[in-house]
Write an enzyme that holds these catalytic residues in place. Structure first.
Site, PDB file in Angstrom:
ATOM      1  N   GLU A  29     -57.859 -26.787 -10.326  1.00 26.93           N
ATOM      2  CA  GLU A  29     -56.823 -26.076  -9.561  1.00 26.93           C
ATOM      3  C   GLU A  29     -55.697 -25.791 -10.536  1.00 26.93           C
ATOM      4  O   GLU A  29     -55.145 -26.730 -11.109  1.00 26.93           O
ATOM      5  CB  GLU A  29     -56.275 -26.941  -8.419  1.00 26.93           C
ATOM      6  CG  GLU A  29     -57.318 -27.567  -7.520  1.00 26.93           C
ATOM      7  CD  GLU A  29     -57.826 -26.621  -6.480  1.00 26.93           C
ATOM      8  OE1 GLU A  29     -57.224 -25.539  -6.299  1.00 26.93           O
ATOM      9  OE2 GLU A  29     -58.844 -26.948  -5.849  1.00 26.93           O
TER      10      GLU A  29
ATOM     11  N   CYS B 150     -47.008 -24.921  -7.151  1.00 22.55           N
ATOM     12  CA  CYS B 150     -47.916 -23.864  -7.623  1.00 22.55           C
ATOM     13  C   CYS B 150     -47.876 -22.685  -6.664  1.00 22.55           C
ATOM     14  O   CYS B 150     -48.149 -21.560  -7.037  1.00 22.55           O
ATOM     15  CB  CYS B 150     -49.327 -24.421  -7.747  1.00 22.55           C
ATOM     16  SG  CYS B 150     -49.880 -25.200  -6.243  1.00 22.55           S
TER      17      CYS B 150
END
Ligand code: NAP
Length: 521
Positions: free
Chosen positions: A287, A321
């Site tokens: 990720e 993020c």
């Protein structure tokens, strides 16, 4: 029979009782500052000479705790301990593995304020953000426990074939290495280890160097919940020093990573190389970063859009993020939106998050402070500064905290560095689009594809966004942060990762392999 999965409710800090609980927790945790935490390898606690000092970003002179620092030998020992534990843990029935997890989530609930207080100190999260981080950790545990039971506890549907008994079962992979970032220091670290563990794998956890203390708390909780020695091994250490070794080791079967594009790609590359003695192809679940944009068109509710942009850009100092770092506004409403974004940005309360009304704390460390400051300088060249932008040398401040004002640049070109590179701090670029078509083109024009949002009342455009806005998590008429486990499975496309979805129905299966057994009757 387990009750149906439900998201953990967020703390209500408007209640005086809850506020008092948090104040107490902050005092209790402050009383434990400076403690040294050992490595935990195969259940053995090992204190090392070399230590990582975890500092409070709001007051970097305060050492939140010292973590023992793993050497290369410790890293190898941890892989060996996980390999030995795998022989027995993989045979423990999934129901028993799930019970360990559920005891751990009960413990987390019991220590919710205290865990939140560690996050306030170790990463400078506001009370609300810290509480949400703990709630997400609890959600991951509850959700993955149920998912493993579903995947491994029941017979999988296969078509019948006369004269044969056919069975498909999902078995674990082996030893995994978990490498989390510091930003969701409890939630992501928890998710990265508990999903593989409940599926029957054993893990080596190398926490981010900025947040080894909250990771130690997680390991203590899982031990208290009954996780046997060796199933989870805790080896804080510099990614640059032991990261490659853990990834390269021939006994490593998979790597579960969340962090930057650069480190994720490095792991991907190294894991693809077969090492002497290695008899499998390593799996990587990666990720990575984002450059997330919110589109606003001329039909949108502009108040709601401005709230969402400022909330998504500056909550937790823009260090998510999923943070909005690009506001893509069509020309008709551009000036109005710039004004509204600036008004809201100026109202953001920056300060030490030990105070309940702080919205934004300090950025994680000196390196982040310097990197973000350099992007603010670049922004001065690339656009028009409309809010924030003062770079204060943190050493001049009394407490020395790494505080950066929420900063907004307008008139940023779609291909400017501020519009393309992940800054990971409180810096928002506003980009003017000619019209909706142009806005959609700009939104998709990065190498990332993590989150994005569109504010519009035009149904045809919303339908187009469903199809054309290429991000793993697309939000319509709401902010682009705050995905909930099981409700909004999370993970991005392109350079944002390997397209997996944390908190989604396929996640636990990523740490298993399907075995088919066909018996002639
Ligand atoms: P990072 O610098 O990539 O570090 C992440 C982890 O990798 C840390 O534990 C780090 O250890 C370790 N590491 C560093 N070099 C390594 C190597 N050569 N081999 C193995 N591991 C190594 O990222 P970060 O600054 O912690 O986190 C911010 C990034 O994470 C941003 O890009 C953000 O977008 C991304 N992120 C993505 C998601 C998502 O779900 N897509 C969620 C959260 C964050 P050290 O700390 O010791 O260097």
């Amino acid at each position: 029979m387990l009750p149906e999965y439900q998201n953990e409710p967020f703390g209500d800090f408007s209640s005086s009782e809850r506020r008092a609980m948090m104040q107490r927790a902050l005092r209790t945790v402050a009383g434990q500052f400076g403690t040294t935490y050992p490595l935990i390898i195969g259940g053995e606690r090992i204190l090392t000479e070399d230590k990582i000092a975890s500092l409070n970003p709001s007051e970097p002179k305060t050492v939140v705790g010292y973590a023992s620092k793993a050497s290369a030998e410790h890293a190898v020992k941890a892989i060996e301990a996980a390999t030995a534990a795998f022989a027995t843990w993989r045979k423990v029935p999934v129901e028993a593995r799930a019970r360990v997890l559920l005891r751990a989530s009960a413990l987390m609930r019991r220590h919710k304020e205290e865990l939140g207080a560690w996050l306030v100190y170790e990463v400078s999260k506001s009370w609300g953000e810290a509480d949400a981080d703990v709630a997400e950790a609890i959600d991951f545990i509850e959700y993955y426990a149920r998912q493993a039971l579903k995947l491994q506890g029941t017979e999988q549907p296969l078509y019948p074939w006369a004269g044969e008994n056919n069975t498909l079962k999902y078995i674990p992979l082996g030893v995994g290495v978990a490498i989390p970032p510091w930003n969701f220091a409890l939630a992501i670290t928890t998710g990265l280890v508990v999903a593989p563990i409940v599926a029957g794998n054993t893990m080596v956890l190398k926490p981010a160097s900025a947040t080894p203390i909250i990771a130690a708390k997680l390991v203590e909780i899982l031990e208290e919940a009954g996780l046997p020695p060796g199933v989870l091994n805790y080896v804080p250490g510099s990614g640059g020093e032991i990261g490659d070794l853990l990834v390269d080791h021939p006994q490593t079967r998979f790597v579960n990573f969340t962090g930057s594009k650069e480190v994720g790609l490095r792991i991907h590359e190294r894991a693809s190389v077969r090492q002497p003695g290695q008899i499998w192809i390593k799996r990587t679940v990666l990720e990575m970063g984002g450059k997330d944009g919110i589109i606003v068109d001329e039909t949108a509710n502009l108040e709601a859009a401005a709230d969402a942009i400022v909330g998504s850009a500056f909550s937790f100092q823009g260090q998510k993020c999923s943070a909005c770092s690009r506001a893509i506004i069509v020309a008709d409403v551009y000036d109005t939106m710039v004004t509204r974004i600036v008004e809201r940005t100026k109202a953001v309360k920056l300060g030490n998050p030990t105070q309940p009304d702080t919205f934004m704390g300090a950025v994680i460390d000196r390196a982040a402070f310097d990197k973000i400051s350099s992007y603010i300088a670049i922004g001065q060249e690339e656009g028009r500064l409309v809010a924030g932008g003062e770079v204060v040398d943190h050493e001049l401040l009394e407490d020395g905290g790494y505080f950066i004002n929420p900063t907004v640049f307008a008139d940023i070109a779609p291909d400017a560095r501020l519009a393309q590179e992940e800054i990971f701090g409180p810096v928002l670029a506003i980009i003017k689009a000619r019209d909706f078509d142009h806005a959609m083109e700009i939104a998709n024009n990065t190498e990332y594809g993590l989150t994005g949002a569109i504010f519009s009342r035009d149904i045809a455009r919303i339908e187009r966004a469903y199809d054309e806005f290429h991000v793993g998590n697309l939000y319509i008429n709401r902010k682009c942060t705050g995905a909930l486990v099981g409700v909004q499975p999370f993970g991005g496309f392109n350079m944002s990762g390997t397209d997996s979805k944390a908190g989604g129905p396929d996640y636990v299966a990523l740490f298993t392999q399907a075995k088919l057994i066909s018996e002639k009757l």
